[in-house]
Structure formats: structure tokens, C-alpha cells
Scaffold this active site. Structure first.
Site, PDB file in Angstrom:
ATOM      1  N   ASP A  87      -1.419  -3.607  10.049  1.00 19.59           N
ATOM      2  CA  ASP A  87      -2.880  -4.141   9.692  1.00 19.59           C
ATOM      3  C   ASP A  87      -3.839  -3.229  10.627  1.00 19.59           C
ATOM      4  OD1 ASP A  87      -4.127  -5.995   8.152  1.00 19.59           O
ATOM      5  OD2 ASP A  87      -4.419  -7.267   9.941  1.00 19.59           O
ATOM      6  N   LYS A 123      -0.003   4.283   2.743  1.00 16.44           N
ATOM      7  CA  LYS A 123       0.262   3.931   4.023  1.00 16.44           C
ATOM      8  C   LYS A 123       1.926   4.155   4.030  1.00 16.44           C
ATOM      9  CE  LYS A 123      -2.253  -0.035   5.242  1.00 16.44           C
ATOM     10  NZ  LYS A 123      -2.391  -1.393   5.746  1.00 16.44           N
ATOM     11  N   LYS A 152      -8.094  13.811   8.564  1.00 16.27           N
ATOM     12  CA  LYS A 152      -8.332  12.540   8.733  1.00 16.27           C
ATOM     13  C   LYS A 152      -7.237  11.904   9.636  1.00 16.27           C
ATOM     14  CE  LYS A 152      -8.524   7.584   7.106  1.00 16.27           C
ATOM     15  NZ  LYS A 152      -8.539   6.581   6.339  1.00 16.27           N
ATOM     16  N   PHE A 208     -10.270   6.191   1.185  1.00 12.94           N
ATOM     17  CA  PHE A 208     -10.439   4.692   0.670  1.00 12.94           C
ATOM     18  C   PHE A 208     -11.234   3.781   1.575  1.00 12.94           C
ATOM     19  CE2 PHE A 208      -7.642   2.201   3.428  1.00 12.94           C
ATOM     20  CZ  PHE A 208      -6.924   3.182   4.181  1.00 12.94           C
ATOM     21  N   GLY A 209     -11.411   2.759   1.045  1.00 16.45           N
ATOM     22  CA  GLY A 209     -12.219   1.686   2.017  1.00 16.45           C
ATOM     23  C   GLY A 209     -13.336   2.232   2.606  1.00 16.45           C
ATOM     24  N   TYR A 210     -13.636   2.043   3.869  1.00 18.54           N
ATOM     25  CA  TYR A 210     -14.887   2.345   4.553  1.00 18.54           C
ATOM     26  C   TYR A 210     -15.116   3.888   4.984  1.00 18.54           C
ATOM     27  CZ  TYR A 210     -14.933  -2.800   5.078  1.00 18.54           C
ATOM     28  OH  TYR A 210     -15.064  -3.880   4.711  1.00 18.54           O
ATOM     29  N   ASP A 211     -13.962   4.585   4.417  1.00 16.74           N
ATOM     30  CA  ASP A 211     -14.033   6.276   4.923  1.00 16.74           C
ATOM     31  C   ASP A 211     -15.520   6.666   4.496  1.00 16.74           C
ATOM     32  OD1 ASP A 211     -11.475   6.125   5.691  1.00 16.74           O
ATOM     33  OD2 ASP A 211     -10.575   7.181   3.925  1.00 16.74           O
ATOM     34  N   ARG A 239      -4.574   4.831  12.435  1.00 13.43           N
ATOM     35  CA  ARG A 239      -3.234   4.481  11.651  1.00 13.43           C
ATOM     36  C   ARG A 239      -2.410   5.598  12.349  1.00 13.43           C
ATOM     37  NH1 ARG A 239      -4.556   1.993   7.987  1.00 13.43           N
ATOM     38  NH2 ARG A 239      -5.192   3.904   6.860  1.00 13.43           N
ATOM     39  N   ASN A 253       0.937  -1.315   0.086  1.00  9.95           N
ATOM     40  CA  ASN A 253       0.058   0.042  -0.265  1.00  9.95           C
ATOM     41  C   ASN A 253       0.871   1.293   0.089  1.00  9.95           C
ATOM     42  OD1 ASN A 253      -1.650   2.139   1.038  1.00  9.95           O
ATOM     43  ND2 ASN A 253      -2.961   0.709   1.743  1.00  9.95           N
TER      44      ASN A 253
HETATM   45  P1  IMP Z   1      -5.289  -3.392   5.557  1.00  6.01           P
HETATM   46  O1  IMP Z   1      -5.230  -4.954   5.278  1.00  6.01           O
HETATM   47  O2  IMP Z   1      -4.537  -3.008   6.935  1.00  6.01           O
HETATM   48  O3  IMP Z   1      -4.770  -2.727   4.500  1.00  6.01           O
HETATM   49  O4  IMP Z   1      -6.860  -2.968   5.961  1.00  6.01           O
HETATM   50  C1  IMP Z   1      -7.737  -3.786   5.975  1.00  6.01           C
HETATM   51  C2  IMP Z   1      -9.077  -3.121   5.162  1.00  6.01           C
HETATM   52  O5  IMP Z   1      -9.600  -2.221   6.225  1.00  6.01           O
HETATM   53  C3  IMP Z   1      -8.899  -2.199   4.101  1.00  6.01           C
HETATM   54  O6  IMP Z   1      -9.062  -2.995   3.178  1.00  6.01           O
HETATM   55  C4  IMP Z   1      -9.898  -1.063   4.223  1.00  6.01           C
HETATM   56  O7  IMP Z   1     -11.135  -1.639   3.657  1.00  6.01           O
HETATM   57  C5  IMP Z   1      -9.982  -1.066   5.576  1.00  6.01           C
HETATM   58  N1  IMP Z   1      -9.279   0.089   6.202  1.00  6.01           N
HETATM   59  C6  IMP Z   1      -8.177   0.197   6.913  1.00  6.01           C
HETATM   60  N2  IMP Z   1      -7.846   1.390   7.220  1.00  6.01           N
HETATM   61  C7  IMP Z   1      -8.919   2.165   6.724  1.00  6.01           C
HETATM   62  C8  IMP Z   1      -8.958   3.675   6.720  1.00  6.01           C
HETATM   63  O8  IMP Z   1      -8.218   4.322   7.304  1.00  6.01           O
HETATM   64  N3  IMP Z   1     -10.065   3.988   6.302  1.00  6.01           N
HETATM   65  C9  IMP Z   1     -11.090   3.200   5.530  1.00  6.01           C
HETATM   66  N4  IMP Z   1     -11.020   1.856   5.518  1.00  6.01           N
HETATM   67  C10 IMP Z   1      -9.769   1.236   6.099  1.00  6.01           C
END
Ligand code: IMP
Length: 189
Positions: free
Chosen positions: A66, A13, A167, A144-147, A173, A10
Site C-alpha cells: 500500500d 505493481k 522513477k 500514474f496517480g500523483y506522478d 515502492r 494493480n
Molecule cells: P495504492 O492504494 O497503494 O495503489 O496507492 C494509493 C494511491 O496513491 C494511488 O491511487 C495513487 O494515486 C497514489 N500513488 C501510489 N504510488 C504512487 C506513485 O508511485 N506515483 C503516483 N501516485 C502514486
């Protein structure tokens, strides 16, 4: 200058960590090495297992991270499966699971765990979390993701409606990274 590797695929990150770690006089490199994410209940176990796997094949100091979203009404789901769930049912799927659930019962927590490993030394974990609520609908275009569905406690908008800097002052994180930076700064004194 000391060297440290961030084992992650990533880029976002990595850049976030580089901005905080390099002012300490440590050069941070991104290393895209896969490691198994085992099926356990906590991020700590996922990170600990990742470290044990990687230390056998990577003989330098490294960090991994993670993260996951834990929703109380869903008994902590998607938790350690956040990435898989995001890529299968996504934010809309989570909203459906919480259909007809009032704001008072939509509490959730984002968690992040950084792991640090130096050859020959005990590994260290640094945790950060932010409590909040799952919104009724997706809001915002950033991040991204669940933001788009997470509103931190004391905030009035979702992570996706905030700038990245905004954020990061709230985020799980950001908090875990701050602890890691505190530890690294004492080490190189
Ligand atoms: P990862 O395996 O640590 O990259 O994160 C697992 C999953 O959690 C990611 O695919 C995202 O969907 C979600 N995630 C982790 N951190 C965030 C964030 O800061 N915002 C939104 N979604 C997150």
C-alpha cells in the site's frame, strides 16, 4: 522453485515486483483478491490489517503493498486516502488546496509499505519513502496517480517526466521492494 503470491489488482505493481523477485528463484503469481483498507492514520496499519484478513482466507505465502502521498502543509493529507482522493479531486484538486503556497512550503513524502506473510510465521513489513515537493502545475505524461505533481528532492523534474526505470531508482515502492528482496534472498540461501 518456491511460489509467492502478490495480492493486488494493480498489474504495474505486479510486473515491477516480478522483475526483482523472480531472479531469486521464486515464482511470483498475481492474485486479485480484495481486502478491506481500514480508515487509520498509517499505511503500516492498513497493511497489517490486510494481512490479518487475508491470512484467514488464503493459505499460501503472499505479499501486499500500500502506498500514499503525505503533504506536510495539509497535515499528511491525502495519506492513506490517496487512492480515493486521486479518484475524486485528482492532481488538480491537490494543486488548488496548495494555491498561493510557495515552493518552500510544498514539501511532501511518498510512502510505500510491503507486507510479507508466510503461513504459521510472523508477518514482516518493509518500508520505503521519498521526500520531495508538490510542483506548481502538472508536468509530464508518464506514470500514474500523483506522478505529474511530485518532484523528488535532488531532482529537477516530476516523476511523470521520468522514464519508469529512472522513477524506480528514486521511488518509495522501489526502496521498499529492495528491502523485501533483501529479506527474501537471505531466506532462500
Ligand atoms: P495504492 O492504494 O497503494 O495503489 O496507492 C494509493 C494511491 O496513491 C494511488 O491511487 C495513487 O494515486 C497514489 N500513488 C501510489 N504510488 C504512487 C506513485 O508511485 N506515483 C503516483 N501516485 C502514486
Amino acid at each position: 522453485m518456491k511460489k509467492l503470491y502478490f495480492i493486488t489488482s494493480n498489474r504495474g505493481k505486479f510486473i515491477e515486483a516480478k522483475q526483482k523477485i523472480e531472479p531469486l528463484g521464486i515464482k511470483l503469481f498475481q492474485k486479485n483478491l480484495g481486502y478491506p483498507e481500514i480508515q487509520v492514520d498509517t499505511l503500516e496499519e492498513v497493511v497489517q490489517y490486510g494481512i490479518q484478513y487475508l491470512e484467514k482466507i488464503f493459505p499460501h505465502s503472499f505479499i501486499i503493498e500500500d502506498a500514499g502521498l503525505f503533504i506536510n502543509k495539509l497535515n499528511g493529507f491525502p495519506g492513506v486516502y490517496s487512492s480515493y482522493v486521486y479518484h475524486t479531486i485528482g492532481c488538480q484538486g491537490i494543486l488548488k488546496l496548495l494555491d498561493k503556497t510557495g515552493m518552500g512550503r510544498r514539501t511532501a513524502v511518498f510512502r510505500s509499505v510491503y507486507g510479507y506473510k508466510e503461513p504459521g510465521k510472523k508477518s514482516m513489513l518493509f518500508k520505503g519513502e521519498i521526500y520531495g515537493k508538490i510542483s506548481i502545475s502538472e508536468k509530464g505524461k508518464n506514470g500514474f496517480g500523483y506522478d505529474p505533481i511530485f518532484i523528488p528532492d535532488k531532482a529537477t523534474k516530476t516523476f511523470a517526466q521520468m522514464t519508469l526505470d529512472e522513477k524506480n531508482t528514486w521511488s518509495h515502492r522501489g526502496k521498499a521492494l529492495e528491502k523485501l528482496v533483501g529479506f527474501l534472498s537471505k531466506k532462500i540461501d
